[in-house]
Scaffold this active site. Structure first.
Site, mmCIF file in Angstrom:
data_model
loop_
_atom_site.group_PDB
_atom_site.id
_atom_site.type_symbol
_atom_site.label_atom_id
_atom_site.label_comp_id
_atom_site.label_asym_id
_atom_site.label_seq_id
_atom_site.Cartn_x
_atom_site.Cartn_y
_atom_site.Cartn_z
ATOM 1 N N PHE A 58 0.811 -1.220 0.000
ATOM 2 C CA PHE A 58 0.000 0.000 0.000
ATOM 3 C C PHE A 58 0.848 1.276 0.000
ATOM 4 C CE2 PHE A 58 0.460 -1.589 4.376
ATOM 5 C CZ PHE A 58 1.039 -0.496 5.008
ATOM 6 N N ARG A 91 -0.268 8.828 21.444
ATOM 7 C CA ARG A 91 -0.583 7.561 20.766
ATOM 8 C C ARG A 91 -1.892 6.986 21.299
ATOM 9 N NH1 ARG A 91 1.939 5.668 16.070
ATOM 10 N NH2 ARG A 91 1.318 3.585 16.667
ATOM 11 N N THR A 97 -3.549 1.767 14.828
ATOM 12 C CA THR A 97 -3.320 2.100 13.413
ATOM 13 C C THR A 97 -4.532 1.776 12.551
ATOM 14 O OG1 THR A 97 -0.981 1.572 13.762
ATOM 15 C CG2 THR A 97 -1.747 1.675 11.480
ATOM 16 N N ASN A 122 -6.579 7.228 8.707
ATOM 17 C CA ASN A 122 -6.781 7.275 10.157
ATOM 18 C C ASN A 122 -6.553 8.650 10.770
ATOM 19 O OD1 ASN A 122 -4.067 7.193 9.791
ATOM 20 N ND2 ASN A 122 -3.757 5.178 10.700
ATOM 21 N N HIS A 125 -1.397 11.349 12.394
ATOM 22 C CA HIS A 125 -0.147 10.622 12.622
ATOM 23 C C HIS A 125 0.380 11.033 13.990
ATOM 24 C CE1 HIS A 125 3.929 9.122 12.227
ATOM 25 N NE2 HIS A 125 4.310 10.278 12.748
HETATM 26 P P1 IDP Z 1 1.031 4.336 12.795
HETATM 27 O O1 IDP Z 1 0.537 5.494 11.940
HETATM 28 O O2 IDP Z 1 -0.021 3.859 13.769
HETATM 29 O O3 IDP Z 1 2.357 4.624 13.470
HETATM 30 P P2 IDP Z 1 2.474 2.770 10.806
HETATM 31 O O4 IDP Z 1 2.703 1.306 10.829
HETATM 32 O O5 IDP Z 1 3.642 3.674 11.046
HETATM 33 O O6 IDP Z 1 1.278 3.098 11.824
HETATM 34 O O7 IDP Z 1 1.827 3.104 9.397
HETATM 35 C C1 IDP Z 1 1.757 4.405 8.885
HETATM 36 C C2 IDP Z 1 0.433 4.607 8.185
HETATM 37 O O8 IDP Z 1 0.315 3.698 7.078
HETATM 38 C C3 IDP Z 1 -0.790 4.318 9.049
HETATM 39 O O9 IDP Z 1 -1.133 5.402 9.884
HETATM 40 C C4 IDP Z 1 -1.840 4.014 8.010
HETATM 41 O O10 IDP Z 1 -2.348 5.219 7.412
HETATM 42 C C5 IDP Z 1 -1.038 3.246 6.962
HETATM 43 N N1 IDP Z 1 -1.038 1.788 7.207
HETATM 44 C C6 IDP Z 1 -0.263 1.105 8.090
HETATM 45 N N2 IDP Z 1 -0.480 -0.205 8.035
HETATM 46 C C7 IDP Z 1 -1.415 -0.376 7.091
HETATM 47 C C8 IDP Z 1 -2.069 -1.564 6.553
HETATM 48 O O11 IDP Z 1 -1.823 -2.726 6.956
HETATM 49 N N3 IDP Z 1 -2.983 -1.333 5.574
HETATM 50 C C9 IDP Z 1 -3.281 -0.103 5.113
HETATM 51 N N4 IDP Z 1 -2.705 1.034 5.569
HETATM 52 C C10 IDP Z 1 -1.781 0.898 6.552
HETATM 53 MG MG MG Z 2 4.228 4.957 12.620
#
Ligand code: IDP
Ligand code: MG
Length: 167
Positions: A58, A91, A97, A122, A125
Protein backbone atom coordinates in the site's frame (compact mmCIF):
# COMPACT_ATOMS: atom_id res chain seq x y z
CA UNK A 1 13.74 12.01 27.13
CA UNK A 2 10.24 11.17 26.12
CA UNK A 3 9.03 14.74 26.05
CA UNK A 4 8.21 15.63 22.49
CA UNK A 5 6.18 14.11 19.70
CA UNK A 6 5.18 14.92 16.14
CA UNK A 7 1.50 15.01 15.29
CA UNK A 8 0.10 15.37 11.79
CA UNK A 9 -3.52 16.03 10.98
CA UNK A 10 -3.66 14.16 7.70
CA UNK A 11 -5.66 15.36 4.66
CA UNK A 12 -8.77 13.33 5.64
CA UNK A 13 -8.77 15.07 9.04
CA UNK A 14 -8.64 18.46 7.35
CA UNK A 15 -11.27 17.61 4.73
CA UNK A 16 -13.62 16.39 7.48
CA UNK A 17 -13.13 19.70 9.38
CA UNK A 18 -11.74 17.90 12.41
CA UNK A 19 -8.92 20.33 13.24
CA UNK A 20 -10.70 22.06 16.12
CA UNK A 21 -11.95 18.80 17.51
CA UNK A 22 -8.50 17.20 17.40
CA UNK A 23 -6.86 20.23 19.04
CA UNK A 24 -9.45 20.08 21.81
CA UNK A 25 -8.77 16.39 22.36
CA UNK A 26 -5.02 17.09 22.42
CA UNK A 27 -5.49 19.84 25.01
CA UNK A 28 -6.99 17.21 27.34
CA UNK A 29 -3.51 15.66 27.56
CA UNK A 30 -2.19 18.87 29.23
CA UNK A 31 0.76 18.74 26.86
CA UNK A 32 2.06 21.98 25.42
CA UNK A 33 1.98 22.84 21.73
CA UNK A 34 5.43 24.14 20.78
CA UNK A 35 5.25 24.24 16.95
CA UNK A 36 2.54 24.23 14.29
CA UNK A 37 2.24 24.85 10.57
CA UNK A 38 0.30 23.90 7.46
CA UNK A 39 2.44 22.00 4.97
CA UNK A 40 1.96 21.29 1.28
CA UNK A 41 3.59 17.85 1.35
CA UNK A 42 6.08 17.08 -1.42
CA UNK A 43 6.47 13.54 -2.68
CA UNK A 44 10.02 13.57 -1.29
CA UNK A 45 8.80 14.51 2.20
CA UNK A 46 5.99 11.93 2.14
CA UNK A 47 8.37 9.15 1.03
CA UNK A 48 10.93 10.10 3.66
CA UNK A 49 8.29 10.26 6.40
CA UNK A 50 6.97 6.79 5.58
CA UNK A 51 10.25 5.23 4.41
CA UNK A 52 9.92 2.35 6.92
CA UNK A 53 6.89 1.19 4.90
CA UNK A 54 8.41 1.41 1.42
CA UNK A 55 8.15 -2.33 0.79
CA UNK A 56 4.46 -2.54 1.70
CA UNK A 57 1.92 -3.12 -1.07
CA UNK A 58 0.00 0.00 0.00
CA UNK A 59 3.07 2.30 -0.03
CA UNK A 60 2.28 4.29 -3.19
CA UNK A 61 -1.32 4.76 -2.09
CA UNK A 62 -0.09 5.87 1.33
CA UNK A 63 2.19 8.50 -0.23
CA UNK A 64 -0.69 9.77 -2.34
CA UNK A 65 -2.89 9.88 0.80
CA UNK A 66 -0.37 11.95 2.80
CA UNK A 67 0.05 14.30 -0.15
CA UNK A 68 -3.70 14.84 -0.31
CA UNK A 69 -4.22 12.95 -3.56
CA UNK A 70 -7.16 10.98 -2.15
CA UNK A 71 -8.94 14.07 -0.80
CA UNK A 72 -8.18 16.84 -3.27
CA UNK A 73 -6.74 18.73 -0.31
CA UNK A 74 -2.98 19.14 -0.62
CA UNK A 75 -2.16 19.98 2.92
CA UNK A 76 -1.33 18.55 6.29
CA UNK A 77 -1.19 20.28 9.68
CA UNK A 78 2.09 19.47 11.43
CA UNK A 79 2.59 20.07 15.15
CA UNK A 80 5.05 19.32 17.93
CA UNK A 81 3.68 18.69 21.42
CA UNK A 82 5.84 18.77 24.51
CA UNK A 83 5.45 17.39 28.03
CA UNK A 84 5.86 14.32 30.22
CA UNK A 85 5.30 11.00 28.44
CA UNK A 86 4.10 12.93 25.41
CA UNK A 87 4.55 10.04 22.97
CA UNK A 88 2.37 7.55 24.84
CA UNK A 89 -0.28 10.10 25.73
CA UNK A 90 -0.78 11.12 22.12
CA UNK A 91 -0.58 7.56 20.77
CA UNK A 92 -3.30 6.54 23.19
CA UNK A 93 -5.48 9.45 22.19
CA UNK A 94 -4.89 8.67 18.50
CA UNK A 95 -5.78 4.98 18.86
CA UNK A 96 -4.66 1.88 16.97
CA UNK A 97 -3.32 2.10 13.41
CA UNK A 98 -6.28 0.19 11.99
CA UNK A 99 -9.31 2.44 12.60
CA UNK A 100 -11.58 -0.60 12.90
CA UNK A 101 -9.48 -1.92 15.76
CA UNK A 102 -9.04 1.47 17.44
CA UNK A 103 -11.00 2.31 20.60
CA UNK A 104 -14.24 3.96 19.48
CA UNK A 105 -13.47 6.99 21.65
CA UNK A 106 -9.98 7.46 20.17
CA UNK A 107 -9.50 9.89 17.27
CA UNK A 108 -8.88 7.08 14.76
CA UNK A 109 -11.70 4.95 16.17
CA UNK A 110 -14.15 7.82 15.95
CA UNK A 111 -13.20 9.29 12.57
CA UNK A 112 -10.99 6.84 10.63
CA UNK A 113 -12.01 4.46 7.86
CA UNK A 114 -10.50 1.89 5.52
CA UNK A 115 -10.65 2.90 1.86
CA UNK A 116 -11.78 0.54 -0.87
CA UNK A 117 -8.11 0.34 -1.93
CA UNK A 118 -7.19 -0.81 1.58
CA UNK A 119 -5.36 2.23 2.98
CA UNK A 120 -6.10 3.04 6.59
CA UNK A 121 -7.32 6.64 6.51
CA UNK A 122 -6.78 7.28 10.16
CA UNK A 123 -6.94 11.07 10.41
CA UNK A 124 -3.76 11.65 12.43
CA UNK A 125 -0.15 10.62 12.62
CA UNK A 126 1.63 10.42 15.98
CA UNK A 127 5.27 9.46 16.59
CA UNK A 128 5.56 5.97 18.05
CA UNK A 129 8.84 6.17 19.99
CA UNK A 130 11.61 8.59 20.91
CA UNK A 131 13.85 7.73 17.98
CA UNK A 132 11.00 8.15 15.53
CA UNK A 133 9.93 11.41 17.19
CA UNK A 134 13.42 12.86 16.76
CA UNK A 135 13.69 11.78 13.14
CA UNK A 136 10.21 13.09 12.33
CA UNK A 137 10.46 16.41 14.19
CA UNK A 138 13.78 17.14 12.43
CA UNK A 139 12.25 16.15 9.11
CA UNK A 140 9.18 18.40 9.39
CA UNK A 141 10.54 21.40 11.32
CA UNK A 142 13.55 23.69 11.30
CA UNK A 143 15.02 24.65 14.71
CA UNK A 144 13.61 28.20 14.55
CA UNK A 145 10.07 26.92 13.95
CA UNK A 146 9.96 25.28 17.39
CA UNK A 147 9.76 27.57 20.41
CA UNK A 148 11.97 25.37 22.66
CA UNK A 149 15.42 23.98 21.88
CA UNK A 150 14.25 20.38 21.79
CA UNK A 151 17.44 19.04 20.17
CA UNK A 152 20.99 20.47 20.01
CA UNK A 153 21.63 22.93 17.19
CA UNK A 154 24.59 24.70 15.67
CA UNK A 155 24.82 27.96 13.74
CA UNK A 156 26.27 27.67 10.27
CA UNK A 157 27.09 30.50 7.88
CA UNK A 158 26.03 29.41 4.44
CA UNK A 159 27.18 31.15 1.26
CA UNK A 160 25.28 31.16 -1.99
CA UNK A 161 22.00 30.05 -0.45
CA UNK A 162 18.94 31.23 -2.36
CA UNK A 163 15.95 32.05 -0.23
CA UNK A 164 12.44 33.11 -1.19
CA UNK A 165 11.62 36.44 0.47
CA UNK A 166 8.73 38.92 0.43
CA UNK A 167 9.00 41.56 -2.32
P1 IDP B 1 1.03 4.34 12.79
O1 IDP B 1 0.54 5.49 11.94
O2 IDP B 1 -0.02 3.86 13.77
O3 IDP B 1 2.36 4.62 13.47
P2 IDP B 1 2.47 2.77 10.81
O4 IDP B 1 2.70 1.31 10.83
O5 IDP B 1 3.64 3.67 11.05
O6 IDP B 1 1.28 3.10 11.82
O7 IDP B 1 1.83 3.10 9.40
C1 IDP B 1 1.76 4.41 8.88
C2 IDP B 1 0.43 4.61 8.19
O8 IDP B 1 0.32 3.70 7.08
C3 IDP B 1 -0.79 4.32 9.05
O9 IDP B 1 -1.13 5.40 9.88
C4 IDP B 1 -1.84 4.01 8.01
O10 IDP B 1 -2.35 5.22 7.41
C5 IDP B 1 -1.04 3.25 6.96
N1 IDP B 1 -1.04 1.79 7.21
C6 IDP B 1 -0.26 1.11 8.09
N2 IDP B 1 -0.48 -0.20 8.04
C7 IDP B 1 -1.42 -0.38 7.09
C8 IDP B 1 -2.07 -1.56 6.55
O11 IDP B 1 -1.82 -2.73 6.96
N3 IDP B 1 -2.98 -1.33 5.57
C9 IDP B 1 -3.28 -0.10 5.11
N4 IDP B 1 -2.71 1.03 5.57
C10 IDP B 1 -1.78 0.90 6.55
MG1 MG C 1 4.23 4.96 12.62
Amino acid sequence: MNKKTLILIKPDGLVKSLTGNILTRLSETKLEIIAAKIVNVSEELAREHYKHLQDKPFFNELISYLQGGLHDRQKVMAMVYWGDIAIQKVRELAGATNPEEAEPTSIRGAYGRITSKGVYENVVHASSDEKEAEREIKLWFKPNEIIYDVYPTETKTLDQVSKRVWV
